[in-house]
Design a protein around this motif. Structure first.
Motif, PDB file in Angstrom:
ATOM      1  N   ASP A 185     -22.266 -11.067  88.872  1.00 34.01           N
ATOM      2  CA  ASP A 185     -22.158  -9.657  89.251  1.00 34.01           C
ATOM      3  C   ASP A 185     -21.173  -8.887  88.399  1.00 34.01           C
ATOM      4  N   ILE A 186     -20.564  -9.527  87.408  1.00 37.31           N
ATOM      5  CA  ILE A 186     -19.552  -8.860  86.595  1.00 37.31           C
ATOM      6  C   ILE A 186     -20.185  -7.736  85.790  1.00 37.31           C
ATOM      7  N   SER A 187     -19.445  -6.632  85.633  1.00 40.59           N
ATOM      8  CA  SER A 187     -19.920  -5.484  84.879  1.00 40.59           C
ATOM      9  C   SER A 187     -18.905  -5.136  83.800  1.00 40.59           C
ATOM     10  N   VAL A 188     -19.290  -4.190  82.909  1.00 41.20           N
ATOM     11  CA  VAL A 188     -18.363  -3.755  81.862  1.00 41.20           C
ATOM     12  C   VAL A 188     -17.134  -3.098  82.494  1.00 41.20           C
ATOM     13  N   GLU A 189     -17.360  -2.364  83.620  1.00 42.37           N
ATOM     14  CA  GLU A 189     -16.229  -1.747  84.301  1.00 42.37           C
ATOM     15  C   GLU A 189     -15.246  -2.808  84.782  1.00 42.37           C
ATOM     16  N   ASP A 190     -15.777  -3.946  85.280  1.00 45.98           N
ATOM     17  CA  ASP A 190     -14.900  -5.029  85.738  1.00 45.98           C
ATOM     18  C   ASP A 190     -14.072  -5.567  84.590  1.00 45.98           C
ATOM     19  N   LEU A 191     -14.713  -5.820  83.411  1.00 45.45           N
ATOM     20  CA  LEU A 191     -13.976  -6.333  82.251  1.00 45.45           C
ATOM     21  C   LEU A 191     -12.937  -5.316  81.774  1.00 45.45           C
ATOM     22  N   ALA A 192     -13.309  -4.027  81.805  1.00 46.55           N
ATOM     23  CA  ALA A 192     -12.362  -2.993  81.384  1.00 46.55           C
ATOM     24  C   ALA A 192     -11.162  -2.935  82.325  1.00 46.55           C
ATOM     25  N   ALA A 193     -11.440  -3.080  83.634  1.00 48.99           N
ATOM     26  CA  ALA A 193     -10.347  -3.060  84.604  1.00 48.99           C
ATOM     27  C   ALA A 193      -9.419  -4.240  84.411  1.00 48.99           C
ATOM     28  N   ASP A 194     -10.020  -5.442  84.115  1.00 50.78           N
ATOM     29  CA  ASP A 194      -9.178  -6.620  83.870  1.00 50.78           C
ATOM     30  C   ASP A 194      -8.258  -6.404  82.678  1.00 50.78           C
ATOM     31  N   MET A 195      -8.663  -5.559  81.733  1.00 55.11           N
ATOM     32  CA  MET A 195      -7.874  -5.346  80.527  1.00 55.11           C
ATOM     33  C   MET A 195      -7.115  -4.023  80.576  1.00 55.11           C
ATOM     34  N   ASN A 196      -7.127  -3.368  81.774  1.00 55.43           N
ATOM     35  CA  ASN A 196      -6.401  -2.109  81.966  1.00 55.43           C
ATOM     36  C   ASN A 196      -6.904  -1.025  80.994  1.00 55.43           C
ATOM     37  N   LEU A 197      -8.230  -0.993  80.805  1.00 52.11           N
ATOM     38  CA  LEU A 197      -8.832   0.007  79.929  1.00 52.11           C
ATOM     39  C   LEU A 197      -9.938   0.704  80.686  1.00 52.11           C
ATOM     40  N   SER A 198     -10.288   1.880  80.179  1.00 50.92           N
ATOM     41  CA  SER A 198     -11.458   2.528  80.748  1.00 50.92           C
ATOM     42  C   SER A 198     -12.712   1.905  80.147  1.00 50.92           C
ATOM     43  N   ARG A 199     -13.848   2.183  80.777  1.00 52.83           N
ATOM     44  CA  ARG A 199     -15.100   1.622  80.280  1.00 52.83           C
ATOM     45  C   ARG A 199     -15.375   2.114  78.853  1.00 52.83           C
ATOM     46  N   VAL A 200     -15.093   3.405  78.600  1.00 48.01           N
ATOM     47  CA  VAL A 200     -15.334   3.983  77.270  1.00 48.01           C
ATOM     48  C   VAL A 200     -14.411   3.366  76.240  1.00 48.01           C
ATOM     49  N   GLN A 201     -13.129   3.185  76.614  1.00 52.06           N
ATOM     50  CA  GLN A 201     -12.182   2.578  75.675  1.00 52.06           C
ATOM     51  C   GLN A 201     -12.603   1.148  75.298  1.00 52.06           C
ATOM     52  N   LEU A 202     -13.009   0.355  76.297  1.00 50.86           N
ATOM     53  CA  LEU A 202     -13.421  -1.028  76.024  1.00 50.86           C
ATOM     54  C   LEU A 202     -14.648  -1.052  75.111  1.00 50.86           C
ATOM     55  N   TYR A 203     -15.579  -0.179  75.430  1.00 53.34           N
ATOM     56  CA  TYR A 203     -16.826  -0.177  74.638  1.00 53.34           C
ATOM     57  C   TYR A 203     -16.519   0.153  73.175  1.00 53.34           C
ATOM     58  N   ARG A 204     -15.706   1.205  72.968  1.00 48.76           N
ATOM     59  CA  ARG A 204     -15.449   1.637  71.602  1.00 48.76           C
ATOM     60  C   ARG A 204     -14.630   0.634  70.808  1.00 48.76           C
ATOM     61  N   LYS A 205     -13.642   0.015  71.437  1.00 45.01           N
ATOM     62  CA  LYS A 205     -12.832  -0.980  70.731  1.00 45.01           C
ATOM     63  C   LYS A 205     -13.677  -2.196  70.334  1.00 45.01           C
ATOM     64  N   VAL A 206     -14.496  -2.702  71.290  1.00 48.15           N
ATOM     65  CA  VAL A 206     -15.331  -3.877  70.995  1.00 48.15           C
ATOM     66  C   VAL A 206     -16.355  -3.556  69.909  1.00 48.15           C
ATOM     67  N   LYS A 207     -16.964  -2.363  70.013  1.00 44.61           N
ATOM     68  CA  LYS A 207     -17.980  -1.964  69.036  1.00 44.61           C
ATOM     69  C   LYS A 207     -17.372  -1.814  67.658  1.00 44.61           C
ATOM     70  N   ALA A 208     -16.150  -1.265  67.594  1.00 45.64           N
ATOM     71  CA  ALA A 208     -15.510  -1.043  66.300  1.00 45.64           C
ATOM     72  C   ALA A 208     -15.184  -2.356  65.603  1.00 45.64           C
ATOM     73  N   VAL A 209     -14.758  -3.359  66.374  1.00 45.28           N
ATOM     74  CA  VAL A 209     -14.331  -4.623  65.766  1.00 45.28           C
ATOM     75  C   VAL A 209     -15.509  -5.548  65.464  1.00 45.28           C
ATOM     76  N   THR A 210     -16.456  -5.643  66.399  1.00 43.52           N
ATOM     77  CA  THR A 210     -17.520  -6.657  66.276  1.00 43.52           C
ATOM     78  C   THR A 210     -18.861  -6.092  65.875  1.00 43.52           C
ATOM     79  N   GLY A 211     -19.073  -4.813  66.043  1.00 46.64           N
ATOM     80  CA  GLY A 211     -20.386  -4.248  65.772  1.00 46.64           C
ATOM     81  C   GLY A 211     -21.351  -4.444  66.912  1.00 46.64           C
ATOM     82  N   SER A 212     -20.926  -5.067  68.006  1.00 45.65           N
ATOM     83  CA  SER A 212     -21.774  -5.315  69.170  1.00 45.65           C
ATOM     84  C   SER A 212     -21.139  -4.707  70.407  1.00 45.65           C
ATOM     85  N   SER A 213     -21.975  -4.482  71.427  1.00 43.92           N
ATOM     86  CA  SER A 213     -21.462  -3.916  72.676  1.00 43.92           C
ATOM     87  C   SER A 213     -20.884  -5.034  73.541  1.00 43.92           C
TER      88      SER A 213
END
Length: 546
Positions: free
Chosen positions: A461-489
């Motif tokens: 049931d884990i979602s991107v929002e859950d992963l972002a919350a675990d890392m103290n980031l917003s969903r948009v911040q997590l998406y953009r950082k991961v996309k910038a480094v890896t090229g994947s969502s």
């Protein structure tokens, strides 16, 4: 991770080995489709007559019955030395594997035979001899014995007293020389028998006719015609020609009757069966006697294949023969008729077999082309399959290594700049005051994201929002950082991580596919299987089968 990469490589190698094995089997099948040895044999006949026609037919039949594929090239010189020399040289130039030759004369054909022999071509001399020792084998009947037996037969019929005319074959040919020697040696033991004339022929009926006609004319002019008891033609045709000449002379044939008052009798050699052959002529009392001169083309072709195959053979072979008289002519003809019947039956079988082999040859060509197309298709499929596997492996390695094995020194300035730019935009939109990113910060971020993913991997049931919350980031911040480094969502990386863990579990445990699917966070085994096939190009069950 290393285990997964090794497995992909091993799976590719295994598939390649299987494909190569299939192709090798198909190529071996093509190579073995026709393993029959092929020989080309040249046959140089000194002339063309009924005796040689029979022998040529036997050669063809003998060639057909061999295990090897034997092609025969025939040439007839029509009693011409020059023509036979040219024909032998042409056969050699054509690339024959073996030469069978009946020399027109003893010495004139020898140089051509020597040239063939010196080029490494085995030479079988048959029926007639050569003056050279450069030959591989010799096969014939005993011409001296034939002449000797015929002389003894005539002497026995004349009871040691009488007058005889001999007509010899082609001057300089070994049969003519040997038959004459055998005939005269036999009559030396009977001084009461005179050879009143030895006439020159050339084996043809017309030569026997002309030789006898000219001699009879001279005898008439000299007015010294005396009785003739026997005429010995060194073959049946010359004997028949001489008989016809004596019947057509102007002086009545009665003037040439022998001492016993009988008309001259005629003997020959060849004793061929069939219509107008020597045996029939004896049965019908046209000839008094003949002597079978065996053709044995089947024996000749067997000798040739023995030589070519390196099998044992006799260098000198004398064929058996026999005298033909009215006492045995009828039986011999009956035997020949039965043999001809069987031969005709074999000829029909031969024709059917030829038709079958022709159809088979056409089918083999079609099969060969079909196999070639199949091999081409297999190679094409194999190429694209290996290309697909390689593409999957590269994609897999890129995506996994980007996230799981990225080190600070691996982060290029370009990636850092890209991340900084993305962060700047994000800062403006969210009014955050984050500082520009550097490689060390990126490495820390990746480590935190990896830990967050692995900690929640089994949670379906884990979602991107859950992963972002675990890392103290917003969903948009997590998406953009991961996309910038890896090229994947983040979603793509999460699914890749789950599939990687599934790989490891399938390789290292005995868990079922369903159990593995649930342990790595998939809600349904069918969806796990679908994603697995899309990612790696194979089903989960294929791993354990490999």
């Amino acid at each position: 991770m290393g285990i997964i990469c090794i497995f992909v490589a091993n799976k590719t190698n295994l598939t390649m080995k299987k494909a190569i094995l299939i192709i090798m089997v198909l190529l071996l099948f093509c190579a073995c489709a026709e393993k029959r040895t092929h020989y080309v044999i040249g046959v140089s006949q000194c002339s063309d007559d009924i005796w040689r026609e029979k022998q040529n037919a036997e050669l063809r039949m003998g060639a057909y019955l061999q295990e090897e594929h034997v092609d025969l090239i025939f040439a007839a010189a029509y009693d011409s030395d020059e023509r036979q020399v040219q024909q032998i040289d042409s056969l050699v130039d054509a690339g024959i594997d073996l030469l069978i030759v009946a020399p027109n004369q003893v010495s004139t054909i020898s140089p051509a035979i020597d040239r063939a022999y010196d080029k490494g071509i085995p030479v079988i001399v048959f029926e007639r001899k050569t003056s050279s020792e450069k030959y591989t084998a010799f096969i014939s009947a005993d011409n001296y014995e034939m002449g000797h037996v015929m002389g003894e037969y005539i002497a026995s019929q004349l009871h040691g007293k009488g007058r005889v005319v001999e007509i010899t074959g082609l001057k300089g040919s070994s049969p003519a020389i040997e038959r004459h020697n055998g005939f005269t040696d036999a009559l030396k033991n009977h001084p009461g028998i005179d050879i009143i004339a030895t006439l020159q022929g050339d084996w043809t009926e017309e030569s026997g006719y002309k030789a006898m006609e000219q001699w009879l004319s001279k005898e008439q002019i000299a007015n010294s015609q005396k009785p003739i008891d026997y005429v010995f033609g060194q073959n049946d045709r010359m004997a028949v020609g001489a008989r016809r000449a004596m019947q057509e002379v102007t002086t009545p044939l009665a003037l040439w009757r022998g001492a016993g008052g009988e008309a001259p009798r005629f003997c020959g050699i060849d004793g061929l069966p069939g219509k107008d052959g020597g045996i029939q002529l004896v049965r019908d009392s046209i000839l008094e006697a003949s002597y079978i001169y065996p053709t044995h083309g089947d024996q000749l072709i067997q000798l040739a294949t023995n030589i070519l195959n390196g099998e044992p053979y006799e260098k000198e072979t004398m064929m058996m023969s026999a005298l033909v008289t009215r006492d045995n002519a009828r039986v011999l003809l009956m035997q020949n008729e039965e043999m001809m019947r069987q031969s005709n039956y074999l000829d029909r079988l031969h024709d059917r077999a030829d038709n079958y082999l022709e159809q088979l040859g056409t089918q083999q060509v079609i099969n060969g082309m079909s196999i070639g197309v199949i091999i081409l298709l297999l190679l094409t499929i194999l190429f694209f399959y290996l290309y697909h596997l390689k593409k999957i492996a590269i994609r897999h390695e890129r995506m996994v290594n980007t996230l799981w094995n990225l080190k600070p020194e691996d982060v290029t300035p370009l990636a850092a700049a890209k991340e900084a730019e993305e962060a700047k935009v994000e800062e403006e939109q969210t009014e955050d005051s984050e500082e520009k990113t550097d490689p060390a910060t990126t490495s820390i971020f990746i480590t935190r994201f990896k830990e967050a993913v692995e900690a929640r991997l089994a949670d379906s049931d884990i979602s991107v929002e859950d992963l972002a919350a675990d890392m103290n980031l917003s969903r948009v911040q997590l998406y953009r950082k991961v996309k910038a480094v890896t090229g994947s969502s983040p979603v793509e990386l999460l699914r890749t991580a789950r599939l990687n863990r599934g790989y490891q579990l399938l390789l290292t445990t005995d868990l079922s596919i369903s159990e593995v699917a649930y342990q790595v966070g998939f809600t349904a085994p069918s969806y796990f299987t679908k994603c697995f096939k899309e990612e790696y190009g194979m089903l989960p069950g294929d791993i354990r089968q490999g």
